[in-house]
Motif scaffolding. Sequence first.
Motif, PDB file in Angstrom:
ATOM      1  N   ARG A  82     -72.445  63.602 -13.603  1.00 51.44           N
ATOM      2  CA  ARG A  82     -72.171  62.203 -13.365  1.00 51.44           C
ATOM      3  C   ARG A  82     -70.715  62.027 -12.681  1.00 51.44           C
ATOM      4  NH1 ARG A  82     -74.835  57.901 -16.071  1.00 51.44           N
ATOM      5  NH2 ARG A  82     -72.716  57.094 -16.413  1.00 51.44           N
ATOM      6  N   MET A  85     -69.918  60.204  -8.867  1.00 53.75           N
ATOM      7  CA  MET A  85     -69.178  59.235  -8.665  1.00 53.75           C
ATOM      8  C   MET A  85     -67.806  59.802  -7.775  1.00 53.75           C
ATOM      9  SD  MET A  85     -69.337  57.189 -12.189  1.00 53.75           S
ATOM     10  CE  MET A  85     -69.358  58.459 -13.647  1.00 53.75           C
ATOM     11  N   LYS A  86     -67.213  60.710  -8.241  1.00 56.81           N
ATOM     12  CA  LYS A  86     -66.300  61.077  -7.175  1.00 56.81           C
ATOM     13  C   LYS A  86     -66.700  61.255  -5.822  1.00 56.81           C
ATOM     14  CE  LYS A  86     -62.569  62.480  -9.554  1.00 56.81           C
ATOM     15  NZ  LYS A  86     -63.055  62.332 -11.084  1.00 56.81           N
ATOM     16  N   ASN A 130     -69.303  59.604  -4.511  1.00 57.10           N
ATOM     17  CA  ASN A 130     -69.378  58.360  -3.836  1.00 57.10           C
ATOM     18  C   ASN A 130     -67.929  57.351  -3.597  1.00 57.10           C
ATOM     19  OD1 ASN A 130     -72.230  58.545  -3.884  1.00 57.10           O
ATOM     20  ND2 ASN A 130     -72.514  57.456  -6.069  1.00 57.10           N
ATOM     21  N   ASP A 131     -66.965  57.581  -4.671  1.00 53.95           N
ATOM     22  CA  ASP A 131     -65.813  57.137  -4.211  1.00 53.95           C
ATOM     23  C   ASP A 131     -65.092  57.528  -2.867  1.00 53.95           C
ATOM     24  OD1 ASP A 131     -65.493  55.576  -6.514  1.00 53.95           O
ATOM     25  OD2 ASP A 131     -64.357  57.041  -7.659  1.00 53.95           O
ATOM     26  N   ARG A 132     -65.315  58.822  -2.589  1.00 53.23           N
ATOM     27  CA  ARG A 132     -64.621  59.385  -1.477  1.00 53.23           C
ATOM     28  C   ARG A 132     -65.607  58.666   0.038  1.00 53.23           C
ATOM     29  NH1 ARG A 132     -63.091  65.609  -1.375  1.00 53.23           N
ATOM     30  NH2 ARG A 132     -61.801  64.898  -2.922  1.00 53.23           N
ATOM     31  N   TYR A 133     -66.725  58.902  -0.230  1.00 50.79           N
ATOM     32  CA  TYR A 133     -67.646  59.222   1.060  1.00 50.79           C
ATOM     33  C   TYR A 133     -68.324  57.505   1.307  1.00 50.79           C
ATOM     34  CZ  TYR A 133     -66.186  63.587   1.718  1.00 50.79           C
ATOM     35  OH  TYR A 133     -65.579  64.860   1.802  1.00 50.79           O
ATOM     36  N   GLY A 134     -68.631  57.069   0.077  1.00 54.11           N
ATOM     37  CA  GLY A 134     -69.204  55.588   0.109  1.00 54.11           C
ATOM     38  C   GLY A 134     -70.024  55.459  -0.995  1.00 54.11           C
ATOM     39  N   ALA A 135     -70.138  54.089  -1.581  1.00 53.63           N
ATOM     40  CA  ALA A 135     -70.887  53.813  -2.632  1.00 53.63           C
ATOM     41  C   ALA A 135     -72.247  53.851  -2.528  1.00 53.63           C
ATOM     42  CB  ALA A 135     -70.472  52.218  -3.093  1.00 53.63           C
ATOM     43  N   ASP A 136     -72.962  54.490  -3.833  1.00 53.54           N
ATOM     44  CA  ASP A 136     -74.503  54.596  -3.471  1.00 53.54           C
ATOM     45  C   ASP A 136     -75.172  55.595  -2.689  1.00 53.54           C
ATOM     46  OD1 ASP A 136     -74.604  52.397  -5.384  1.00 53.54           O
ATOM     47  OD2 ASP A 136     -74.872  50.865  -3.620  1.00 53.54           O
ATOM     48  N   VAL A 193     -76.365  58.094  -9.702  1.00 53.76           N
ATOM     49  CA  VAL A 193     -75.547  58.616 -10.971  1.00 53.76           C
ATOM     50  C   VAL A 193     -76.650  58.898 -11.823  1.00 53.76           C
ATOM     51  CG1 VAL A 193     -73.831  58.160 -12.595  1.00 53.76           C
ATOM     52  CG2 VAL A 193     -73.433  57.450 -10.120  1.00 53.76           C
TER      53      VAL A 193
END
Length: 321
Positions: A154, A158-159, A161-167, A171
């Motif tokens: 998880r 999240m890491k 998605n934070d760096r490259y784009g939500a969703d 997760v």
Amino acid sequence: MRILSGIQPSGRPHIGNYFGMMEPAMQLQNEGDAFFFIADYHSLTSTHDPAVLRQNVRDLAIDFLACGLDPEKATFWRQSDVPEVTELTWILSCVTPMGLLERCVSYKDKIEQGIKPSHGLFAYPVLQAADILIFDSNVVPVGKDQKQHLEVSRDIAMKFNDRYGADLLVVPEPRIRETTATVPGLDGRKMSKSYDNTINIFEETKKKLRKKIMKVVTDSTPVEDPKNPDDSYILQLYQLFADKEKVAEMEASFRAGGQGYGYYKQELFETIWEFFLPMRARREKLEKDSDYVDGVLEEGAKKARAKAREVLDRVRNAVGM
Ligand code: ADP
Ligand code: TRP
């Protein structure tokens, strides 16, 4: 809903695997798109004999099918037939903080048990995250010992998605069945291949099964005395197989006294033997039908690979490839 779980071919599956992962996973076959696989890349961290690895994969495929994995409902394959997951592993490695892996107790446990530390063993949870994330998995049925690995998966999602784009990555949620989260072994510790305290689903013979059950650890209360059912491993195991009335009967008999532990072990043994008999019969048939088993895994790999490709392309694109 995508349901996904994997199991390492590091020996024959035991009743901890059955009640902790296999049976809950198979129940979910009817509730969504189920994906189950044999984690042979993971086994390379501990199984170094190629002939043994090949045999273990084959046995585990047959065992799982015999126990009720239904290839009409679930996709079932060998992890290494979908090599895309190793590419995703690398990409995920680059968003995984060292500290996250350094905190993993399973790595420390394995080293304590004498497995040589290797980069593969240390990076094991990243490969597991890739297994899960590459199929957009929502729910991952596992035993309690895998909870931390699921948290790592998880965190990595999240890491990323934070760096490259939500969703970009789904997760996942662990699904741990509380009543069978940790099945005790013959010595009362967690049942595990690495503790040599297992009861296998398919013990070679009835005699071997009986011999094992007779080894379940008990205290030394004399035959005629009342016994405490609450901390008996015999009863903890019996509960997995027997219905409520039978369990209540055994509990009452414990409290009444007058029977030795051997008597209850015999009852436990007979109950376990009967429970797995239909699966044992299916196993015998499957063992003679290699083409069918190979076909299931091949078909599964094709389906799994198509989905993996889709997610990997999404990820490659997101990171700039
Ligand atoms: P082992 O510890 O014997 O090597 P694995 O790591 O291959 O078992 O576990 C495969 C699956 O079975 C995992 O989902 C794990 O959580 C589950 N499992 C293993 N042992 C137990 C147990 N004693 N009780 C409940 N679940 C278990
Ligand atoms: N690490 C798991 C175990 O030892 C096996 C595994 C590998 C797994 N990849 C997975 C389980 C992905 C669930 C999801 O039991």
